[in-house]
Design a protein around this motif. Structure first.
Motif, PDB file in Angstrom:
ATOM      1  N   ILE A 198       0.819  -1.209   0.000  1.00 59.19           N
ATOM      2  CA  ILE A 198       0.000   0.000   0.000  1.00 59.19           C
ATOM      3  C   ILE A 198       0.850   1.255   0.000  1.00 59.19           C
ATOM      4  N   HIS A 199       2.113   1.113   0.356  1.00 56.21           N
ATOM      5  CA  HIS A 199       2.995   2.278   0.398  1.00 56.21           C
ATOM      6  C   HIS A 199       4.439   1.809   0.306  1.00 56.21           C
ATOM      7  N   GLU A 200       5.197   2.413  -0.559  1.00 58.19           N
ATOM      8  CA  GLU A 200       6.633   2.131  -0.655  1.00 58.19           C
ATOM      9  C   GLU A 200       7.335   3.465  -0.752  1.00 58.19           C
ATOM     10  N   GLY A 212       5.769   7.802   7.132  1.00 54.66           N
ATOM     11  CA  GLY A 212       4.373   7.914   7.548  1.00 54.66           C
ATOM     12  C   GLY A 212       3.454   7.177   6.588  1.00 54.66           C
ATOM     13  N   VAL A 213       2.444   6.506   7.137  1.00 49.51           N
ATOM     14  CA  VAL A 213       1.440   5.805   6.342  1.00 49.51           C
ATOM     15  C   VAL A 213       0.069   6.159   6.918  1.00 49.51           C
ATOM     16  N   ALA A 214      -0.872   6.502   6.070  1.00 47.55           N
ATOM     17  CA  ALA A 214      -2.227   6.834   6.526  1.00 47.55           C
ATOM     18  C   ALA A 214      -2.857   5.623   7.205  1.00 47.55           C
ATOM     19  N   SER A 215      -3.348   5.804   8.412  1.00 52.17           N
ATOM     20  CA  SER A 215      -3.872   4.677   9.198  1.00 52.17           C
ATOM     21  C   SER A 215      -5.066   3.995   8.536  1.00 52.17           C
ATOM     22  N   GLU A 216      -5.833   4.709   7.743  1.00 52.82           N
ATOM     23  CA  GLU A 216      -6.989   4.075   7.100  1.00 52.82           C
ATOM     24  C   GLU A 216      -6.583   3.071   6.016  1.00 52.82           C
ATOM     25  N   LEU A 217      -5.329   3.065   5.624  1.00 51.34           N
ATOM     26  CA  LEU A 217      -4.842   2.097   4.641  1.00 51.34           C
ATOM     27  C   LEU A 217      -4.426   0.777   5.277  1.00 51.34           C
ATOM     28  N   VAL A 218      -4.360   0.737   6.599  1.00 53.90           N
ATOM     29  CA  VAL A 218      -3.834  -0.427   7.310  1.00 53.90           C
ATOM     30  C   VAL A 218      -4.956  -1.176   8.009  1.00 53.90           C
ATOM     31  N   THR A 219      -4.999  -2.491   7.808  1.00 52.19           N
ATOM     32  CA  THR A 219      -5.908  -3.361   8.536  1.00 52.19           C
ATOM     33  C   THR A 219      -5.075  -4.094   9.579  1.00 52.19           C
ATOM     34  N   ALA A 237      -3.792  -6.605  12.316  1.00 49.13           N
ATOM     35  CA  ALA A 237      -3.861  -8.065  12.396  1.00 49.13           C
ATOM     36  C   ALA A 237      -3.760  -8.704  11.013  1.00 49.13           C
ATOM     37  N   GLU A 238      -3.803  -7.920   9.951  1.00 50.65           N
ATOM     38  CA  GLU A 238      -3.619  -8.461   8.604  1.00 50.65           C
ATOM     39  C   GLU A 238      -2.485  -7.759   7.875  1.00 50.65           C
ATOM     40  N   SER A 239      -1.882  -6.754   8.506  1.00 51.60           N
ATOM     41  CA  SER A 239      -0.862  -5.949   7.843  1.00 51.60           C
ATOM     42  C   SER A 239       0.493  -6.128   8.515  1.00 51.60           C
ATOM     43  N   SER A 240       1.528  -5.731   7.809  1.00 52.69           N
ATOM     44  CA  SER A 240       2.869  -5.756   8.370  1.00 52.69           C
ATOM     45  C   SER A 240       3.695  -4.652   7.725  1.00 52.69           C
ATOM     46  N   ILE A 241       4.742  -4.305   8.406  1.00 53.82           N
ATOM     47  CA  ILE A 241       5.722  -3.364   7.867  1.00 53.82           C
ATOM     48  C   ILE A 241       6.915  -4.198   7.421  1.00 53.82           C
ATOM     49  N   GLN A 242       7.394  -3.965   6.227  1.00 47.31           N
ATOM     50  CA  GLN A 242       8.518  -4.732   5.714  1.00 47.31           C
ATOM     51  C   GLN A 242       9.653  -3.778   5.365  1.00 47.31           C
ATOM     52  N   LEU A 243      10.787  -3.996   5.989  1.00 45.68           N
ATOM     53  CA  LEU A 243      11.980  -3.199   5.726  1.00 45.68           C
ATOM     54  C   LEU A 243      12.959  -4.047   4.935  1.00 45.68           C
ATOM     55  N   PHE A 244      13.564  -3.459   3.917  1.00 44.95           N
ATOM     56  CA  PHE A 244      14.533  -4.190   3.106  1.00 44.95           C
ATOM     57  C   PHE A 244      15.366  -3.205   2.313  1.00 44.95           C
ATOM     58  N   GLU A 245      16.373  -3.714   1.677  1.00 47.87           N
ATOM     59  CA  GLU A 245      17.157  -2.923   0.735  1.00 47.87           C
ATOM     60  C   GLU A 245      17.215  -3.688  -0.580  1.00 47.87           C
ATOM     61  N   THR A 283      10.386  -8.287   8.463  1.00 52.57           N
ATOM     62  CA  THR A 283       8.934  -8.120   8.454  1.00 52.57           C
ATOM     63  C   THR A 283       8.438  -7.973   9.883  1.00 52.57           C
ATOM     64  N   ILE A 284       7.683  -6.900  10.145  1.00 55.98           N
ATOM     65  CA  ILE A 284       7.154  -6.619  11.475  1.00 55.98           C
ATOM     66  C   ILE A 284       5.635  -6.638  11.376  1.00 55.98           C
ATOM     67  N   PRO A 285       4.950  -7.655  11.976  1.00 57.06           N
ATOM     68  CA  PRO A 285       3.493  -7.682  11.925  1.00 57.06           C
ATOM     69  C   PRO A 285       2.890  -6.545  12.750  1.00 57.06           C
ATOM     70  N   ILE A 286       1.747  -6.026  12.306  1.00 58.56           N
ATOM     71  CA  ILE A 286       1.021  -5.002  13.051  1.00 58.56           C
ATOM     72  C   ILE A 286      -0.102  -5.711  13.798  1.00 58.56           C
ATOM     73  N   ARG A 287      -0.035  -5.675  15.130  1.00 62.77           N
ATOM     74  CA  ARG A 287      -1.046  -6.321  15.960  1.00 62.77           C
ATOM     75  C   ARG A 287      -2.089  -5.300  16.405  1.00 62.77           C
ATOM     76  N   GLU A 288      -3.187  -5.792  16.918  1.00 62.42           N
ATOM     77  CA  GLU A 288      -4.311  -4.942  17.323  1.00 62.42           C
ATOM     78  C   GLU A 288      -3.920  -3.885  18.350  1.00 62.42           C
TER      79      GLU A 288
END
Length: 66
Positions: free
Chosen positions: A2-4, A22-29, A31-39, A52-57
């Motif tokens: 949803i955002h890179e 920054g990522v708009a919170s309405e784009l994130v669900t 318990a179903e989303s994660s943040i992924q850092l990489f190069e 990969t960092i899961p986003i929990r409730e």
């Protein structure tokens, strides 16, 4: 995806640094989303060193890595 966004940390050469995105919170669900850092690999352009960092409730919107 949803955002890179390319970012540059305050440190480099194999050491951790600080950065922000920054990522708009309405784009994130939660318990179903994660943040992924990489190069991107300079050899073939594929993602490498993926974290990969899961986003929990109950998560707050701040991640500190050390």
């Amino acid at each position: 995806t949803i955002h890179e966004e390319p970012v540059q940390a305050t440190s480099g050469s194999g050491t951790w640094g600080e950065f922000g995105v920054g990522v708009a919170s309405e784009l994130v669900t939660r318990a179903e989303s994660s943040i992924q850092l990489f190069e991107y690999s300079p050899e073939d352009g594929e993602p490498t060193n993926i974290l990969t960092i899961p986003i929990r409730e109950d998560d707050v919107w701040s991640v500190t890595l050390d």
